[in-house]
Write an enzyme that holds these catalytic residues in place. Structure first.
Site, mmCIF file in Angstrom:
data_model
loop_
_atom_site.group_PDB
_atom_site.id
_atom_site.type_symbol
_atom_site.label_atom_id
_atom_site.label_comp_id
_atom_site.label_asym_id
_atom_site.label_seq_id
_atom_site.Cartn_x
_atom_site.Cartn_y
_atom_site.Cartn_z
ATOM 1 N N ASP A 348 -0.616 8.432 -6.815
ATOM 2 C CA ASP A 348 -0.879 9.656 -5.833
ATOM 3 C C ASP A 348 -0.073 10.720 -6.477
ATOM 4 O OD1 ASP A 348 0.026 10.937 -3.009
ATOM 5 O OD2 ASP A 348 -1.445 9.521 -2.545
ATOM 6 N N ASP A 349 0.503 11.612 -5.782
ATOM 7 C CA ASP A 349 0.950 12.710 -6.178
ATOM 8 C C ASP A 349 1.969 12.633 -7.414
ATOM 9 O OD1 ASP A 349 1.612 15.384 -6.425
ATOM 10 O OD2 ASP A 349 2.006 15.795 -4.416
ATOM 11 N N ARG A 425 4.518 24.626 2.379
ATOM 12 C CA ARG A 425 4.869 23.392 1.539
ATOM 13 C C ARG A 425 5.058 23.931 -0.074
ATOM 14 N NH1 ARG A 425 2.225 18.525 -0.990
ATOM 15 N NH2 ARG A 425 3.659 16.823 -0.741
ATOM 16 N N LYS A 458 -8.647 10.542 -3.995
ATOM 17 C CA LYS A 458 -7.978 10.868 -2.668
ATOM 18 C C LYS A 458 -7.782 12.434 -2.916
ATOM 19 C CE LYS A 458 -4.055 10.013 0.429
ATOM 20 N NZ LYS A 458 -4.750 8.995 1.320
ATOM 21 N N TRP A 459 -8.637 13.156 -2.031
ATOM 22 C CA TRP A 459 -8.781 14.497 -1.987
ATOM 23 C C TRP A 459 -7.994 15.166 -0.861
ATOM 24 C CZ3 TRP A 459 -12.704 17.518 -5.125
ATOM 25 C CH2 TRP A 459 -12.824 18.510 -4.777
ATOM 26 N N ASP A 460 -6.879 15.806 -1.078
ATOM 27 C CA ASP A 460 -5.899 16.283 -0.071
ATOM 28 C C ASP A 460 -5.945 17.663 0.195
ATOM 29 O OD1 ASP A 460 -3.898 15.806 1.741
ATOM 30 O OD2 ASP A 460 -2.712 14.754 0.622
ATOM 31 N N CYS A 506 -8.413 13.693 2.948
ATOM 32 C CA CYS A 506 -7.383 13.760 3.375
ATOM 33 C C CYS A 506 -6.919 15.187 3.652
ATOM 34 C CB CYS A 506 -6.373 13.242 2.516
ATOM 35 S SG CYS A 506 -4.493 13.159 2.973
ATOM 36 N N ASP A 528 -0.895 10.353 8.743
ATOM 37 C CA ASP A 528 0.456 10.179 7.784
ATOM 38 C C ASP A 528 1.215 9.543 8.423
ATOM 39 O OD1 ASP A 528 -0.537 11.581 5.426
ATOM 40 O OD2 ASP A 528 0.535 13.349 6.070
#
Length: 705
Positions: A348-349, A425, A458-460, A506, A528
């Protein structure tokens, strides 16, 4: 194939159980005739000759009866189409003809209308019992009569262009269902009586939003398994609006399309075209459950890419590591994930740029050289050697001010001149409507996917639009539409260039879930919130419209440190997540050997029941309203029940469930107990042995014998 009456002005589309009929009057008004149980063309023709009511001057006989009410003339309902030309606003069209086509995408009816330089085509396509509707608006450049009127070179401004208007039959006591929520509490189902006036839901945030899913359903007396239900779902991943209106004469219409308000969508220059998103409608007499199963079958057959392929069990590193990641640490997690049967490992990130926190790095899509000195390829190959696929997280539509990309191109973000650039954010929104931004993202993502054996993305999308400006463009508000069109084009291009890569949508959880994004992604991140008890309500609402085949759900650590501190058993966490596409998101390095062994047993069980869950027919046996809740999936001669006991008082009888979707005369063996049940009986014994206390859960498999 759509049927056309001899007069060339009445049409009927029919599916296995339903029909839809429309008619163009001699005055070129397009009126609705029928939506509901199957009828014949002769029935539609009989409906077409019924006269419109004769109202006094303060009401219009067209209101509540037109298929696509335009602005202008004797109309007082919300217009689906509002167009502005130099010196004039509104539409006064004439019928220009129709075509029917039997194509690969289904049987389509096209009705064409013309108003000066504007041509309007209304599209209808029946897929099973789902009617897809959309509109195409085109600036033709002249009136088509060879006589110039000075308008041909001027652009048309589309203030509003909805996809469709749905007209319901006359009924008393309509009730409306919708899915509302917020971040970490998405898809909450609510039902309420429809009253006079308008009920408007939508998003003005630039993405689909956590607050509402673009779906409504209306009924008068339906239950879970019986009664008429009318449902509508919009396929658009930007700002949108659905308005449900009960008019003064009690007629009900549902209007929906892209954009939240009527301040302007696009300008069309001569030769340019705008095609609205699809607004799909469904009628069923099988109650809420029948409507859900029809929606699920439609999406698996016509919307979701490669829906016949079951989605793998994944592990995602986010809650285990957050931003503090390294190649060695990820390899350790990968070994543990492989040992419990995981099939897809996702970093992930935190793998790219200067991404050591959420304040920097977005936009710089190259591996961090300190964390991945040789790029992602060595880790990806190691994960493959363990027998798993490899995936990564990205957020291409965003940028941090602290990034190489922003320092080089501060003009690439959405912003209003002379105003503060709002960071949420710690990030800004890239203006994908710009061609240079689109090309940059294509080059970076194509290079990334070519640099290592990556199987999944995973495209957020972790913030909404706030400063949606474009100072250099003559019509800056077009970015609300063009951003979404650019997103779709980028995903389409990446999928074509990398056909082996799966994508997940996402947006801080379930902030971008709709038929539009689902036609380009393989699954969606539902919320989430991974607390297994909270997830039951989210998943219950999600299932009203979307299938388990796309509903990603994770098993994370207990107690839940993200939101509520609630402790739950590994059993409850797994059975909650097994109702969708199973994933694991806990810190496996902290799990005991006993927990890892139990996890392996649950993963193995999920793989056995996965074809039923992801491709079977869903029956909601009990809603998650306290006490016992359960869902059942049926496929062929097999069924599986997933049940959750939230609480039980002393002295209460053993919980029981009445099975659905089985042959009532057939015999079914419960694989957990060996007992044999008739297809229509109450299921007691499997639950008595499976559910043992507070926050408990069970998986009960049945097979016809």
């Amino acid at each position: 194939m759509p049927e056309s009456a001899a007069d060339g002005r009445t049409w009927l589309l029919s599916g296995p159980a339903s029909s839809y009929a429309v008619h163009v009057t001699e005055a070129d008004e397009l009126v609705h005739l029928h939506w509901g149980p199957r009828i014949e063309l002769a029935d539609a023709e009989a409906l077409a000759v019924r006269p419109l009511p004769d109202y006094w001057a303060f009401e219009s006989p067209l209101d509540g009866r037109e298929e696509y009410p335009v602005e202008g003339g004797a109309r007082f309902v919300r217009p689906a189409l509002s167009v502005r030309t130099p010196g004039r606003r509104g539409t006064e069209w004439t019928f220009a003809g129709h075509e029917t086509e039997d194509g690969e995408q289904g049987d389509e009816l096209r009705l064409r209308f013309r108003d000066g330089v504007l041509s309007v085509t209304l599209h209808y396509r029946m897929r099973d019992d789902v009617v897809e509707r959309w509109a195409t608006l085109r600036h033709e450049g002249d009136d088509g009569d060879g006589v110039g009127d000075g308008e041909g070179g001027e652009p048309l401004e589309l203030l509003r262009a909805d996809s469709a208007v749905w007209t319901l039959p006359d009924r008393d006591g309509w009730r409306m269902s919708q899915l509302h929520g917020r971040w970490a509490a998405e898809s909450r189902l609510t039902r309420a009586p429809l009253t006079y006036g308008e009920k408007v839901i939508g998003s003005r945030r630039g993405h689909t939003g956590h607050q509402h899913l673009p779906w409504v359903a209306l009924d008068t007396d339906a239950t879970e398994e019986h009664g008429e239900v009318y449902g509508c779902a919009l396929g658009w991943s930007g700002s949108w609006r659905i308005a449900v209106a009960q008019l003064p004469d009690a007629r009900v219409q549902i209007t929906g399309g892209a954009g939240y308000d009527d301040s302007g969508l696009l300008r069309l220059a001569p030769g340019e075209t705008f095609t609205t998103p699809v607004f799909a409608g469904l009628w069923t007499d099988g109650g809420y459950g029948g409507a859900s199963r029809a929606w699920h079958a439609y999406q698996r057959a016509h919307v979701i890419p490669d829906a016949e392929r079951d989605r793998p069990v994944l592990f995602n590193s986010w809650e285990a590591t957050y931003f503090d990641i390294s190649e060695e640490q990820q390899a350790t997690l990968a070994r543990r994930a492989a040992a419990i049967g995981v099939e897809l490992f996702v970093v992930d990130d935190g793998w790219f740029g200067a991404r050591t926190g959420d304040h920097a790095g977005l936009g710089d899509w190259t591996p961090n050289p300190d964390r991945f000195p040789k790029g992602l390829k060595p880790l990806a190959e190691y994960v493959h050697a363990l027998g798993m696929q490899f995936g990564i997280w990205v957020e291409p539509e965003m940028v941090n001010a602290d990034s190489d990309l922003y320092r080089a191109h501060p003009d690439w973000v959405q912003f209003q001149p002379g105003r503060k650039r709002t960071e949420l954010r710690n990030q800004l929104v890239l203006n994908l409507a710009r061609e240079d931004v689109r090309e940059y993202l294509w080059q970076r993502l194509d290079t990334l996917l070519s640099s290592a054996p990556i199987d999944y993305v995973k495209w957020d999308f972790n913030r909404a639009f706030t400063d949606a400006g474009w100072p250099d463009d003559p019509y800056p508000q077009r970015l609300w539409v063009d951003h979404v069109r650019a997103l779709y084009a980028l995903l389409d291009r990446l999928r074509a260039a990398h056909p082996g890569v799966a994508f997940e949508s996402c947006s801080g959880g379930g902030g971008r879930i709709d038929l539009g994004i689902m036609s380009r992604t393989d699954q969606v991140w539902t919320s989430d919130n991974t607390d297994p008890l909270d997830r039951l309500a989210v998943q219950h609402g999600f299932s009203q419209i979307h299938p388990a085949r796309v509903m990603a759900a994770w098993v994370t650590d207990s107690p839940n440190t993200q939101l509520n501190g609630r402790a739950s058993s590994l059993r409850f966490r797994f059975v909650s997540a097994m109702a969708g596409v199973l994933g694991v998101g806990g810190d496996l390095s902290e799990w005991t050997e006993e927990e890892l062994a139990e996890a392996r047993r649950w993963v193995d069980l999920y793989k056995e029941i996965r074809p039923l869950v992801q491709r079977g027919d869903l029956h909601r046996l009990r809603a998650p309203e306290g006490g016992l809740s359960a869902v059942q999936y049926v496929r062929g001669d097999e069924a599986v029940v997933l049940a959750w006991l939230q609480a039980q008082r002393y002295g209460e009888p053993a919980p029981a469930l009445r099975l659905r979707g089985l042959d009532p005369t057939g015999s079914y063996e419960c694989l957990e107990t060996g007992e044999v049940h008739r297809g229509a009986v109450l299921l007691h014994h499997g639950l008595r042995t499976g559910l043992r206390g507070d926050l408990d859960a069970a998986v009960i498999r049945l097979r016809r014998i």
